[in-house]
Design a protein around this motif. Structure first.
Motif, mmCIF file in Angstrom:
data_model
loop_
_atom_site.group_PDB
_atom_site.id
_atom_site.type_symbol
_atom_site.label_atom_id
_atom_site.label_comp_id
_atom_site.label_asym_id
_atom_site.label_seq_id
_atom_site.Cartn_x
_atom_site.Cartn_y
_atom_site.Cartn_z
ATOM 1 N N TYR A 75 85.807 6.878 36.338
ATOM 2 C CA TYR A 75 84.463 6.862 35.778
ATOM 3 C C TYR A 75 84.578 6.478 34.316
ATOM 4 O O TYR A 75 85.679 6.250 33.807
ATOM 5 C CB TYR A 75 83.750 8.214 35.963
ATOM 6 C CG TYR A 75 84.304 9.377 35.155
ATOM 7 C CD1 TYR A 75 83.766 9.697 33.900
ATOM 8 C CD2 TYR A 75 85.331 10.182 35.640
ATOM 9 C CE1 TYR A 75 84.249 10.770 33.164
ATOM 10 C CE2 TYR A 75 85.823 11.250 34.919
ATOM 11 C CZ TYR A 75 85.278 11.549 33.679
ATOM 12 O OH TYR A 75 85.753 12.612 32.946
ATOM 13 N N THR A 87 78.940 6.099 42.004
ATOM 14 C CA THR A 87 79.211 7.056 43.076
ATOM 15 C C THR A 87 80.042 6.463 44.206
ATOM 16 O O THR A 87 80.762 7.181 44.897
ATOM 17 C CB THR A 87 77.901 7.637 43.641
ATOM 18 O OG1 THR A 87 77.076 6.582 44.146
ATOM 19 C CG2 THR A 87 77.144 8.400 42.562
ATOM 20 N N THR A 90 83.794 7.253 44.994
ATOM 21 C CA THR A 90 84.278 8.376 45.803
ATOM 22 C C THR A 90 83.590 8.464 47.164
ATOM 23 O O THR A 90 84.171 9.011 48.099
ATOM 24 C CB THR A 90 84.077 9.720 45.077
ATOM 25 O OG1 THR A 90 82.683 9.882 44.754
ATOM 26 C CG2 THR A 90 84.908 9.786 43.819
ATOM 27 N N CYS A 91 82.380 7.947 47.293
ATOM 28 C CA CYS A 91 81.696 8.062 48.595
ATOM 29 C C CYS A 91 81.292 6.698 49.143
ATOM 30 O O CYS A 91 80.388 6.597 49.974
ATOM 31 C CB CYS A 91 80.482 8.985 48.502
ATOM 32 S SG CYS A 91 79.093 8.329 47.543
ATOM 33 N N THR A 108 79.691 13.491 50.083
ATOM 34 C CA THR A 108 79.599 13.113 48.667
ATOM 35 C C THR A 108 80.354 14.105 47.788
ATOM 36 O O THR A 108 80.135 14.153 46.570
ATOM 37 C CB THR A 108 78.126 13.061 48.217
ATOM 38 O OG1 THR A 108 77.487 14.311 48.535
ATOM 39 C CG2 THR A 108 77.392 11.931 48.918
ATOM 40 N N VAL A 111 81.782 12.939 44.458
ATOM 41 C CA VAL A 111 80.853 12.699 43.349
ATOM 42 C C VAL A 111 80.740 13.949 42.489
ATOM 43 O O VAL A 111 80.765 13.885 41.255
ATOM 44 C CB VAL A 111 79.467 12.282 43.879
ATOM 45 C CG1 VAL A 111 78.492 12.099 42.720
ATOM 46 C CG2 VAL A 111 79.564 11.009 44.697
ATOM 47 N N ILE A 128 74.178 7.482 36.474
ATOM 48 C CA ILE A 128 74.741 7.544 37.822
ATOM 49 C C ILE A 128 74.287 6.335 38.633
ATOM 50 O O ILE A 128 73.086 6.111 38.831
ATOM 51 C CB ILE A 128 74.279 8.829 38.559
ATOM 52 C CG1 ILE A 128 74.559 10.082 37.724
ATOM 53 C CG2 ILE A 128 74.937 8.911 39.927
ATOM 54 C CD1 ILE A 128 76.009 10.460 37.610
ATOM 55 N N LEU A 130 73.914 4.537 42.180
ATOM 56 C CA LEU A 130 73.807 5.068 43.540
ATOM 57 C C LEU A 130 74.035 4.051 44.649
ATOM 58 O O LEU A 130 73.747 4.333 45.803
ATOM 59 C CB LEU A 130 72.415 5.712 43.731
ATOM 60 C CG LEU A 130 72.131 6.973 42.923
ATOM 61 C CD1 LEU A 130 70.743 7.515 43.265
ATOM 62 C CD2 LEU A 130 73.186 8.045 43.192
ATOM 63 N N SER A 133 76.939 3.456 49.126
ATOM 64 C CA SER A 133 77.506 4.677 49.717
ATOM 65 C C SER A 133 77.749 4.525 51.215
ATOM 66 O O SER A 133 77.084 3.750 51.904
ATOM 67 C CB SER A 133 76.569 5.872 49.488
ATOM 68 O OG SER A 133 75.514 5.860 50.433
ATOM 69 N N GLY A 139 73.326 14.675 49.614
ATOM 70 C CA GLY A 139 73.942 15.191 48.399
ATOM 71 C C GLY A 139 74.507 16.594 48.526
ATOM 72 O O GLY A 139 74.963 17.178 47.532
ATOM 73 N N MET A 142 78.088 16.847 47.235
ATOM 74 C CA MET A 142 78.176 16.888 45.774
ATOM 75 C C MET A 142 77.863 18.275 45.246
ATOM 76 O O MET A 142 78.581 18.819 44.389
ATOM 77 C CB MET A 142 77.193 15.890 45.166
ATOM 78 C CG MET A 142 77.116 15.974 43.651
ATOM 79 S SD MET A 142 75.711 15.102 42.928
ATOM 80 C CE MET A 142 74.334 16.152 43.444
ATOM 81 N N LEU A 234 71.605 11.205 48.334
ATOM 82 C CA LEU A 234 72.214 11.714 47.108
ATOM 83 C C LEU A 234 71.183 11.717 45.982
ATOM 84 O O LEU A 234 71.175 12.616 45.131
ATOM 85 C CB LEU A 234 73.420 10.858 46.732
ATOM 86 C CG LEU A 234 74.250 11.280 45.519
ATOM 87 C CD1 LEU A 234 74.760 12.697 45.652
ATOM 88 C CD2 LEU A 234 75.423 10.308 45.326
#
Length: 356
Positions: A75, A87, A90-91, A108, A111, A128, A130, A133, A139, A142, A234
């Motif tokens: 990040y 995001t 990771t997802c 998620t 995240v 962020i 989005l 994904s 979400g 997360m 999310l």
């Protein structure tokens, strides 16, 4: 001639920066003055585009992918302590093979791990992204990660007020769908993430139940807010649980780079994306670039890997719309990075710079 490049990534092929470097090299050989501005609307390539613009740095952190396999995810952090999180790092859908994709299992969680890591680094303001994904968990993953990291009882409803209440999130997102229902995350985006018709119904019901529980607990219900269905719901978790505002990812970046100022004195703007069609006109980055350039009466060329619905795009105001990839070329070949770069160079020399 002064040309401004504002081209999105060619998804699954070249980043915005790679596309623009290829364009710029060929155009500069012909004496053009080129200004290349890395672009993203919040999806793939968002992290690099925003961190380049904000002159930040990258941080690698331990996290988990959608199937809870340990990974290192990147990040960004700006000098004034703002965190930028894409995001999909990771997802993302691309973190799983086609056979592995199952939005009933994908989470998620990663995240939340990146957010927690940034909070521990002192970040309280977040951008962020989005897009991209491979999840549809509203979400919950997360939120669970944040609960696991910051609390001892591991209950989602008892998130760490001391630090999360100080955080402010700006969601870079162009999706306007609600969390659940016929136009919600599961029904609209679930199938492309591997969901069968039966799974879509399960995902939609799971999201609805979570929203109802959250509304009872918090006294508000943002499940039908435009964008709540982004990234498999999310967006909803951010809107429902945190101090959050949602913005067009394209407009957010264009504002950050002072795009209108960058256009001063330009003779031409070239924008594009991997696949352009009528959906491009629904607030995607090339359309937003067009609207900004029109205010200064600067012509805009839309050059995509593949362009469809050309008549509608021209009617919308683009001065030129064209496909870079030869029609006879198989998609698998066209998506290879070096092939895509060759196609760009060939297109510029043969179609853009040709005397005819």
């Amino acid at each position: 001639m002064k040309i401004v490049l504002a081209i999105d990534s060619f998804k699954g092929c070249l980043s915005s920066q790679e596309v623009e470097e290829t364009f710029a090299g060929a155009l500069q050989q012909q004496g053009a003055e080129v200004i290349a501005l890395p672009m993203s609307d919040g999806g793939e390539g968002m992290l690099e585009a925003f961190i380049s613009t904000l002159q930040g740095s990258f941080i690698d952190a331990p996290a988990h992918d959608p199937l809870m396999r340990p990974i290192r995810a990147r990040y960004g952090r700006t000098a004034d302590g703002m965190a930028v999180i894409e995001t999909a790092r990771t997802c993302g859908l691309t973190l799983m093979t086609a056979e592995e994709r199952n939005p009933l299992l994908a989470t998620t969680y990663g995240v939340g791990e990146l957010i927690a890591h940034a909070i521990k680094q002192g970040c309280r303001n977040f951008i962020i992204g989005l897009g991209g994904s491979g999840t549809s968990d509203a979400g919950m993953g997360m939120l669970q990660a944040l609960a696991d990291i910051f609390t001892t009882n591991q209950k989602i409803e008892e998130l760490p007020d001391s630090c999360l209440n100080e955080c402010h999130f700006t969601l870079a997102c162009d999706v306007r769908n609600p969390l659940y229902g016929p136009h919600g995350a599961a029904h609209i985006f679930g199938p492309q993430k591997g969901a069968t018709p039966e799974m879509v119904c399960q995902l939609d019901e799971r999201a609805k139940q979570f929203a109802q529980e959250s509304a009872r607990r918090m006294g508000k219900d943002l499940s039908q807010h435009p964008g709540a269905g982004a990234a498999g719901g999310l967006g909803y978790a951010f809107l429902q649980y945190f101090h959050t505002r949602m913005e067009s990812g394209a407009d957010l970046l264009l504002d950050l780079i002072h795009f209108d100022q960058q256009l001063k004195g330009a003779d031409l703007v070239i924008t594009g994306e991997g696949h352009a069609d009528r959906q491009t006109l629904m607030g995607k980055l090339p359309e937003r670039v067009l609207r900004h350039a029109q205010k200064q009466n600067i012509p805009v060329w839309l050059l995509a890997g593949q362009a469809d619905d050309t008549a509608q795009l021209l009617e919308a105001g683009f001065a030129k719309v064209d496909s870079i990839t030869p029609k006879e070329m198989p998609l698998e070949e066209a998506l290879q990075a070096e092939t895509a770069k060759r196609n760009i160079r060939k297109f510029i020399f043969e179609k853009l710079l040709s005397p005819t």
